[in-house]
Write a protein that holds these residues in place. Sequence first.
Motif, PDB file in Angstrom:
ATOM      1  N   LEU A 149       4.069  -1.331  18.256  1.00  0.00           N
ATOM      2  CA  LEU A 149       3.672  -0.984  16.900  1.00  0.00           C
ATOM      3  C   LEU A 149       2.145  -0.936  16.794  1.00  0.00           C
ATOM      4  N   ALA A 150       1.654   0.013  16.037  1.00  0.00           N
ATOM      5  CA  ALA A 150       0.201   0.166  15.892  1.00  0.00           C
ATOM      6  C   ALA A 150      -0.370  -0.750  14.811  1.00  0.00           C
ATOM      7  N   GLU A 151       0.489  -1.208  13.916  1.00  0.00           N
ATOM      8  CA  GLU A 151       0.027  -2.045  12.813  1.00  0.00           C
ATOM      9  C   GLU A 151       1.177  -2.932  12.364  1.00  0.00           C
ATOM     10  N   LYS A 152       0.843  -3.938  11.600  1.00  0.00           N
ATOM     11  CA  LYS A 152       1.893  -4.810  11.093  1.00  0.00           C
ATOM     12  C   LYS A 152       2.724  -4.055  10.059  1.00  0.00           C
ATOM     13  N   PRO A 153       4.043  -3.994  10.261  1.00  0.00           N
ATOM     14  CA  PRO A 153       4.895  -3.293   9.287  1.00  0.00           C
ATOM     15  C   PRO A 153       5.268  -4.221   8.132  1.00  0.00           C
ATOM     16  N   LEU A 154       5.823  -3.629   7.105  1.00  0.00           N
ATOM     17  CA  LEU A 154       6.381  -4.408   6.003  1.00  0.00           C
ATOM     18  C   LEU A 154       7.903  -4.359   6.135  1.00  0.00           C
ATOM     19  N   PRO A 155       8.557  -5.527   6.264  1.00  0.00           N
ATOM     20  CA  PRO A 155      10.017  -5.497   6.442  1.00  0.00           C
ATOM     21  C   PRO A 155      10.748  -5.241   5.120  1.00  0.00           C
ATOM     22  N   SER A 156      11.733  -4.369   5.174  1.00  0.00           N
ATOM     23  CA  SER A 156      12.680  -4.177   4.077  1.00  0.00           C
ATOM     24  C   SER A 156      13.920  -4.976   4.466  1.00  0.00           C
ATOM     25  N   ILE A 157      14.171  -6.062   3.762  1.00  0.00           N
ATOM     26  CA  ILE A 157      15.116  -7.092   4.206  1.00  0.00           C
ATOM     27  C   ILE A 157      16.403  -7.042   3.389  1.00  0.00           C
ATOM     28  N   LEU A 158      17.524  -7.253   4.084  1.00  0.00           N
ATOM     29  CA  LEU A 158      18.860  -7.299   3.482  1.00  0.00           C
ATOM     30  C   LEU A 158      19.174  -5.996   2.758  1.00  0.00           C
ATOM     31  N   ARG A 159      18.946  -4.897   3.462  1.00  0.00           N
ATOM     32  CA  ARG A 159      19.158  -3.581   2.872  1.00  0.00           C
ATOM     33  C   ARG A 159      20.615  -3.410   2.447  1.00  0.00           C
ATOM     34  N   ASN A 160      20.759  -2.745   1.326  1.00  0.00           N
ATOM     35  CA  ASN A 160      22.081  -2.513   0.720  1.00  0.00           C
ATOM     36  C   ASN A 160      22.800  -3.830   0.445  1.00  0.00           C
ATOM     37  N   PHE A 161      22.022  -4.900   0.311  1.00  0.00           N
ATOM     38  CA  PHE A 161      22.562  -6.242   0.091  1.00  0.00           C
ATOM     39  C   PHE A 161      23.666  -6.517   1.119  1.00  0.00           C
ATOM     40  N   SER A 162      23.264  -6.569   2.392  1.00  0.00           N
ATOM     41  CA  SER A 162      24.209  -6.611   3.501  1.00  0.00           C
ATOM     42  C   SER A 162      24.936  -7.934   3.663  1.00  0.00           C
ATOM     43  N   ALA A 163      24.534  -8.974   2.937  1.00  0.00           N
ATOM     44  CA  ALA A 163      25.236 -10.260   2.995  1.00  0.00           C
ATOM     45  C   ALA A 163      25.002 -11.016   1.695  1.00  0.00           C
ATOM     46  N   PRO A 164      25.972 -11.810   1.248  1.00  0.00           N
ATOM     47  CA  PRO A 164      25.824 -12.557  -0.014  1.00  0.00           C
ATOM     48  C   PRO A 164      25.003 -13.827   0.193  1.00  0.00           C
ATOM     49  N   VAL A 165      23.703 -13.657   0.358  1.00  0.00           N
ATOM     50  CA  VAL A 165      22.793 -14.764   0.651  1.00  0.00           C
ATOM     51  C   VAL A 165      21.558 -14.665  -0.243  1.00  0.00           C
ATOM     52  N   ARG A 166      20.858 -15.777  -0.350  1.00  0.00           N
ATOM     53  CA  ARG A 166      19.546 -15.782  -0.990  1.00  0.00           C
ATOM     54  C   ARG A 166      18.494 -15.544   0.085  1.00  0.00           C
ATOM     55  N   VAL A 167      17.532 -14.692  -0.208  1.00  0.00           N
ATOM     56  CA  VAL A 167      16.482 -14.354   0.762  1.00  0.00           C
ATOM     57  C   VAL A 167      15.157 -14.949   0.317  1.00  0.00           C
ATOM     58  N   LYS A 168      14.494 -15.591   1.265  1.00  0.00           N
ATOM     59  CA  LYS A 168      13.140 -16.090   1.017  1.00  0.00           C
ATOM     60  C   LYS A 168      12.183 -15.447   2.014  1.00  0.00           C
ATOM     61  N   TYR A 169      11.283 -14.652   1.483  1.00  0.00           N
ATOM     62  CA  TYR A 169      10.220 -14.039   2.292  1.00  0.00           C
ATOM     63  C   TYR A 169       8.997 -13.928   1.392  1.00  0.00           C
ATOM     64  N   ASP A 170       7.852 -14.207   1.938  1.00  0.00           N
ATOM     65  CA  ASP A 170       6.634 -14.287   1.140  1.00  0.00           C
ATOM     66  C   ASP A 170       6.057 -12.897   0.867  1.00  0.00           C
ATOM     67  N   TYR A 171       6.781 -12.120   0.045  1.00  0.00           N
ATOM     68  CA  TYR A 171       6.258 -10.828  -0.379  1.00  0.00           C
ATOM     69  C   TYR A 171       5.123 -11.063  -1.379  1.00  0.00           C
ATOM     70  N   SER A 172       4.010 -10.396  -1.155  1.00  0.00           N
ATOM     71  CA  SER A 172       2.947 -10.411  -2.158  1.00  0.00           C
ATOM     72  C   SER A 172       3.319  -9.439  -3.265  1.00  0.00           C
ATOM     73  N   ARG A 173       2.573  -9.495  -4.341  1.00  0.00           N
ATOM     74  CA  ARG A 173       2.834  -8.553  -5.423  1.00  0.00           C
ATOM     75  C   ARG A 173       2.544  -7.125  -4.966  1.00  0.00           C
ATOM     76  N   GLU A 174       1.551  -6.976  -4.114  1.00  0.00           N
ATOM     77  CA  GLU A 174       1.242  -5.653  -3.580  1.00  0.00           C
ATOM     78  C   GLU A 174       2.385  -5.140  -2.699  1.00  0.00           C
ATOM     79  N   ASP A 175       3.041  -6.052  -1.957  1.00  0.00           N
ATOM     80  CA  ASP A 175       4.206  -5.677  -1.148  1.00  0.00           C
ATOM     81  C   ASP A 175       5.328  -5.150  -2.035  1.00  0.00           C
ATOM     82  N   LEU A 176       5.563  -5.825  -3.140  1.00  0.00           N
ATOM     83  CA  LEU A 176       6.626  -5.403  -4.050  1.00  0.00           C
ATOM     84  C   LEU A 176       6.317  -4.042  -4.659  1.00  0.00           C
ATOM     85  N   VAL A 177       5.060  -3.824  -4.997  1.00  0.00           N
ATOM     86  CA  VAL A 177       4.650  -2.506  -5.494  1.00  0.00           C
ATOM     87  C   VAL A 177       4.950  -1.445  -4.449  1.00  0.00           C
TER      88      VAL A 177
END
Length: 687
Positions: free
Chosen positions: A529-557
Motif C-alpha cells: 500500500l502506498a498510504e494508510k487506508p481507511l477501513p470500512s468495517i462490518l460492511r452490510n452489517f455482516s455480524a450482530p456485534v458492537r464495533v469499536k474503532y477510533d474513527y475521527s470526525r473527519e473519517d466519518l465525513v
Amino acid sequence: MKDAQPRAIYLKDYQAPDYWIDTTDLTFDLFEDHALVTSVLGLRRNEDRGQDTPDLTLVGIDLELISVCVDGSELTSDQYILGSESLTIPVTSKAFSLTVVTRIRPQENTSLEGLYKSNGMFCTQCEAEGFRKITYYLDRPDVMSKFTTKVIADKGRYPVLLSNGNDIARGEFEGGRHWVTWEDPFKKPSYLFALVGGDLEVVEDSFTTASGRDVALRIFTESHNIDKCDHAMLSLKKSMKWDEEVYGREYDLDIFMIVAVDHFNMGAMENKGLNIFNSSCVLASPETATDASYQRIEAIVAHEYFHNWSGNRVTCRDWFQLSLKEGFTVFRDAEFSADMNSRGVKRIEDASLLKTAQFAEDAGPMAHPIRPQSFIEISNFYTLTIYEKGCEVVRMIQTIVGKDNFRKGSDLYFDRFDGKAATCEDFVKAMEDASGVDLGQFRHWYNQAGTPVVTLTDGFDQESGQYALTIAQSCPATPGQDTKLPFHIPVAIALLDKGGKALPLNEAGETERVLHVTAAEETWTFEGLAEKPLPSILRNFSAPVRVKYDYSREDLVFLMKHDSDGYNRWDAGQRLATAVIEDLVDGLLKEKDTEIDSRLIEAFGVVLADEGLDKAVKAEMLKLPSEASLAEQAEEIHPLQICESRSRVRKAIAEAHKDKLLALYQALELKGEYRPEAGDIAKRTLI
C-alpha cells in the motif's frame, strides 16, 4: 389441583415420545354454547424407546371428557386415569386406535388459545401449546401426524367452514346444519392445526407452480374489508414465485387460504395451508394505508407463506429450537423484501432494529441464547433474540459458506428432514455437509447469550507499505454465563484510499473481504500500500456485534461521502450527525453558543448531489438521528436540548442546500394513480 410453583423445562432433559400419532381424524360439532370434539388417533409405539408398552399419557386443559375407546371398545372410568391436565391410558399393544370425545366451550375461552369464539366466529390459535385445549393429545412439536378434519355447524350462522389441507367432501344435514371435510396429506405437529367457522366473504385467484400445478388462492375476510385484499393476494403470488426461484420450494397443496379478521388475537399464524391473520397485517387500501403499511403486509404475508417449508414441512423438534423455524424464516422474508424493494434500506432497517432493541435485550436481565437451555413458559421466548438475532445467525452462515453453498445446504436440509422435526444442530450440519466448511466454533452463537464487542486497532508502516489490522473480540457476562468462548465472527471489510476508492485485497482484485475472527485477538496484514487506508468495517452489517474503532470526525465525513457500502455510509452519517448534535446539546447545557460543524452540512450536500445513489437509501441518509435514538445514546437525557439541537441542525441543512432540495423535490414529482411499487415508494420517501 394445579401446581402453583412454575416448573422449569430443560433442553438437556429432552426425550422422544413413547408413542407416535400416525393419523389424526377430528370431528367438530359446533354449537352456540359448546362444541363436541371427537378425535380418532392412530397410535404406534416408538420402537426407539423400547419394545415394552408403557401407559399412554395425553395432555389436555379445560376439557370435559365424554368417552374413551381403544380399538372400538369403550373404557369405563376405572380403566383410565383422568388428571386435572392429563389422560392416562394403559396400553397392551404396540399399535392401536384411540377415540376420545370431549366437550369444550369456545364461547367461554378467554385465553384465546385452542378453539375460541370471538365476534361471532370460531377460530383457533394453537402455537405453542393451544391444541391441548381442544382435545387430549401429545401436544408437542416432534409428534407429527396426518390430519383429517370434519367441521359441522349451522349453515346460516357459519357458511364458511375451514381447516388445514384440501377440501375433499361436503354436505348438509336436516335442520340447517352443514359439514365440510378437510384432508392434509402432509404430516404436521398439532400446533399447526387450524379451524375457522364464520360468515366471511372471499377473494379468489390462482397460481401456477413451476411444475405446472394450478393452486387455488383464497383470502377470506369480513364483508367490510373485502375491497382491501388485492395487495395481500399480489404479495402471496410474489412470495410463491420467489420461493420457487430462490429456494426451489413449490407449494404442495391444491389450495392456499388466508383468513384476515379484525379480532384475531395474534398478528399472524402459519397454520399449514390456512394462515390466519389479524386484518391489520393483510388488508390495505390507498385511501388509508401508507407505503410502510404496504411493505409490512408484503413482508408478513411472505413470512407466513415461507413457513410452509421452513417450519411446517420441516418443523422444530422441541420449543428450544424455536429459532430454527423463526430465525430461518425471518432471514428468508428479509431477503424477499430486499429483492422486492431496496436492499440497502432493508439492511439499514434490520440492523437498526437489532442495534436499538435486540442489543438492549442482550444487555438486560432476560438475555438468552437463540437456543435457550431452559424455560418456564415458552410464550416468553417469542423474542427479538429468537427472531431477529436468529435471522442474523443464519445470515452469517450464508456469509461464511457463500450463497451457492448456502442454497445447497438448504436443499439438503429440506430433503433430509421433510416431514420430520429437526434441531438447530441439524440445520448447521446440513450447511457443513453441503459446503465442506467447518462450523464447529460457529455453534457458540446458538449457545451463548449477549452481544459480542469487536475492537479494531490498526497501524501502517510507510517504508514497507504494510497495513496491519488487529481485531479483538469479547462478550459481556449475561445471566448464567459469566464467561464466553470466542465466537466465529465474519467481519466484512474494505480499505479505502484517499480518493474514496476501495483497494484490491487479493490477486483477483476483490475489493471486499470477509475476515473470519475466531480468536480473542487476531491480526491481518495487507501488503503493497502506498498510504494508510481507511477501513470500512462490518460492511452490510455482516455480524450482530458492537464495533469499536477510533474513527475521527473527519473519517466519518469521508465515509459518509465516499463509502460504496450503503449501510456503512448511512451509519457514518448517523454517527457524525449524533456527534454534532451532542456538541450542541452540551453547549446549551453550558449556555455556550456552539457552532454547527460545517463538515456535516457539506457531507449532506455530497449525498444530495450523488445521482448514482439508490433513492431509497438517499432518503434514509438525509434523515437525522431520531430524538429517541439520540436519547438512547446519551449518558444523561435532556429532551428539550436534544429537540432544539436537532431542529437547529435540520434547519441549517435545509438553508444551506435549499436549491438542491427544491430541485430534487421537483424532479421527483409523481403522477397517476397510487402504486405501492419500489420505485414509487423510493421517490415518495425521498420527497
